[in-house]
Design an enzyme around this catalytic site. Structure first.
Site, PDB file in Angstrom:
ATOM      1  N   HIS A  94      55.075 -71.053  24.285  1.00  0.00           N
ATOM      2  CA  HIS A  94      56.080 -69.986  24.236  1.00  0.00           C
ATOM      3  C   HIS A  94      56.405 -69.638  22.787  1.00  0.00           C
ATOM      4  CE1 HIS A  94      60.414 -68.566  24.835  1.00  0.00           C
ATOM      5  NE2 HIS A  94      59.656 -67.671  25.445  1.00  0.00           N
ATOM      6  N   ARG A  95      56.259 -68.367  22.433  1.00  0.00           N
ATOM      7  CA  ARG A  95      56.442 -67.899  21.040  1.00  0.00           C
ATOM      8  C   ARG A  95      55.544 -68.737  20.103  1.00  0.00           C
ATOM      9  NH1 ARG A  95      63.142 -67.218  21.046  1.00  0.00           N
ATOM     10  NH2 ARG A  95      63.245 -66.520  23.226  1.00  0.00           N
ATOM     11  N   GLU A 103      52.008 -67.260  24.212  1.00  0.00           N
ATOM     12  CA  GLU A 103      52.845 -66.072  24.423  1.00  0.00           C
ATOM     13  C   GLU A 103      53.494 -65.689  23.102  1.00  0.00           C
ATOM     14  OE1 GLU A 103      56.933 -64.225  25.612  1.00  0.00           O
ATOM     15  OE2 GLU A 103      56.517 -65.974  24.363  1.00  0.00           O
ATOM     16  N   ASP A 162      56.037 -62.284  21.217  1.00  0.00           N
ATOM     17  CA  ASP A 162      56.851 -61.081  21.426  1.00  0.00           C
ATOM     18  C   ASP A 162      56.498 -60.070  20.343  1.00  0.00           C
ATOM     19  OD1 ASP A 162      58.753 -62.370  23.418  1.00  0.00           O
ATOM     20  OD2 ASP A 162      59.016 -63.680  21.674  1.00  0.00           O
ATOM     21  N   HIS A 199      60.869 -62.079  18.132  1.00  0.00           N
ATOM     22  CA  HIS A 199      61.609 -62.017  19.399  1.00  0.00           C
ATOM     23  C   HIS A 199      62.887 -61.179  19.311  1.00  0.00           C
ATOM     24  CE1 HIS A 199      64.608 -63.377  22.358  1.00  0.00           C
ATOM     25  NE2 HIS A 199      63.583 -63.423  23.180  1.00  0.00           N
ATOM     26  N   GLU A 225      54.182 -59.914  24.843  1.00  0.00           N
ATOM     27  CA  GLU A 225      55.397 -59.396  25.497  1.00  0.00           C
ATOM     28  C   GLU A 225      55.994 -58.262  24.678  1.00  0.00           C
ATOM     29  OE1 GLU A 225      58.704 -62.117  26.242  1.00  0.00           O
ATOM     30  OE2 GLU A 225      59.948 -60.384  26.751  1.00  0.00           O
ATOM     31  N   LYS A 278      58.783 -55.890  23.378  1.00  0.00           N
ATOM     32  CA  LYS A 278      60.249 -55.905  23.228  1.00  0.00           C
ATOM     33  C   LYS A 278      60.661 -54.613  22.545  1.00  0.00           C
ATOM     34  CE  LYS A 278      61.521 -60.429  23.907  1.00  0.00           C
ATOM     35  NZ  LYS A 278      62.011 -60.788  25.231  1.00  0.00           N
ATOM     36  N   ASP A 318      58.169 -74.145  25.056  1.00  0.00           N
ATOM     37  CA  ASP A 318      58.303 -74.302  23.598  1.00  0.00           C
ATOM     38  C   ASP A 318      57.680 -75.619  23.139  1.00  0.00           C
ATOM     39  OD1 ASP A 318      60.026 -72.019  23.352  1.00  0.00           O
ATOM     40  OD2 ASP A 318      61.709 -73.249  24.060  1.00  0.00           O
TER      41      ASP A 318
HETATM   42  O1  G3P Z   1      57.468 -64.176  28.282  1.00  0.00           O
HETATM   43  C1  G3P Z   1      58.293 -65.221  28.688  1.00  0.00           C
HETATM   44  C2  G3P Z   1      59.571 -65.279  27.888  1.00  0.00           C
HETATM   45  O2  G3P Z   1      59.240 -65.224  26.530  1.00  0.00           O
HETATM   46  C3  G3P Z   1      60.536 -64.175  28.213  1.00  0.00           C
HETATM   47  O3  G3P Z   1      61.773 -64.316  27.582  1.00  0.00           O
HETATM   48  O4  G3P Z   1      63.437 -63.853  25.820  1.00  0.00           O
HETATM   49  O5  G3P Z   1      61.855 -65.751  25.545  1.00  0.00           O
HETATM   50  O6  G3P Z   1      61.041 -63.405  25.345  1.00  0.00           O
HETATM   51  P1  G3P Z   1      62.023 -64.336  26.009  1.00  0.00           P
HETATM   52 MG    MG Z   2      58.901 -63.694  25.097  1.00  0.00          MG
END
Ligand code: G3P
Ligand code: MG
Length: 235
Positions: free
Chosen positions: A6-7, A33, A35, A48, A107, A109, A229
């Site tokens: 994540h990120r 993943e 953003d 993000h 993702e 944003k 994470d």
């Molecule tokens: O893509 C999964 C997750 O990243 C979505 O929420 O706010 O962490 O971007 P957020």
């Molecule tokens: Mg995200």
């Protein structure tokens, strides 16, 4: 169950930096993943929050700073002084860092009322890169996903959700474009909904899971993968 950093791997290095992505990749994650947002000069960068305040030594809104201004900021030291010097990456740099045999989840944003064409710029970068079989584009902004699907008809789409749809099947069928995966917040995963999505041929990838017990519960409900994470806890 698939483990997606994540990120990058936000618990191990500064989120959404190339270093975080490398840490995730070293752990042999299924995918990464990130953003993405547009800068003032319409470059696609990886971050993000809508401001740089939390993760850098600067301040201000991402879409009111140019890439050059963003590049001057330090995105490492707030996580830990040993990461000082980490810069904000562009989407192209991430595409060049993640091998195409791993999943890359991009993702989108953007602030809905300030739409400036993030989808068009993301589509241009992906086309310029030349490969997209390993990419899933996701967003909470389902209108943005419709736009990117029109621009890149072969791209896989992931639907981010933070709600219980009253009727998941009719919501998905009413979208008017095909979806590859459903990305629900783990707190809102529902066993029956997961079954519906799997029966419809979708993958279910849930965020953000940093606890092995929660991961086991989700797996028992049929969830296909998790965003974490701390991929080191699972792989
Ligand atoms: O893509 C999964 C997750 O990243 C979505 O929420 O706010 O962490 O971007 P957020
Ligand atoms: Mg995200």
């Amino acid at each position: 169950m698939k483990i997606i950093g994540h990120r990058g791997a936000a618990g191990l290095a500064p989120e959404n930096t190339l270093e975080a992505i490398r840490r995730g990749l070293e752990l042999n994650v299924h995918g990464i993943e990130i953003d993405v947002q547009l800068t003032k000069d319409r470059q696609v960068v990886v971050i993000h929050d809508f401001t740089v305040d939390r993760t850098s030594d600067g301040s201000g809104e991402v879409d009111r700073l140019t890439l050059e201004e963003l590049r001057r900021l330090d995105f490492g030291a707030k996580f830990h002084p040993s990461f000082k010097g980490e810069r904000i990456p562009t989407l192209m740099e991430v595409l060049q860092t993640v091998p195409t045999d791993r999943l890359l989840n991009v993702e989108l944003k953007q602030i809905a009322y300030r739409r400036r064409g993030l989808e068009e710029e993301v589509a241009k970068v992906i086309r310029h890169f030349g490969q997209h079989h390993h990419i899933i584009v996701s967003s909470f902004d389902h209108r943005g996903l419709k736009t990117i699907k029109e621009l890149l008809p072969e791209i896989r789409i992931g639907l981010l959700t933070y709600h219980y749809p009253v009727n998941p099947r009719s919501y998905l069928e009413g979208l008017g474009f095909p979806v590859y995966s459903l990305h629900p917040a783990f707190e809102l995963v529902d066993r029956e909904d997961v079954k519906t999505y799997l029966d419809m041929g979708l993958e279910v990838l849930s965020y953000t899971v940093n606890d092995p017990q929660t991961a086991r519960e989700l797996e028992s409900m049929g969830v296909s993968g998790i965003f974490s994470d701390r991929p080191d806890l699972f792989v």
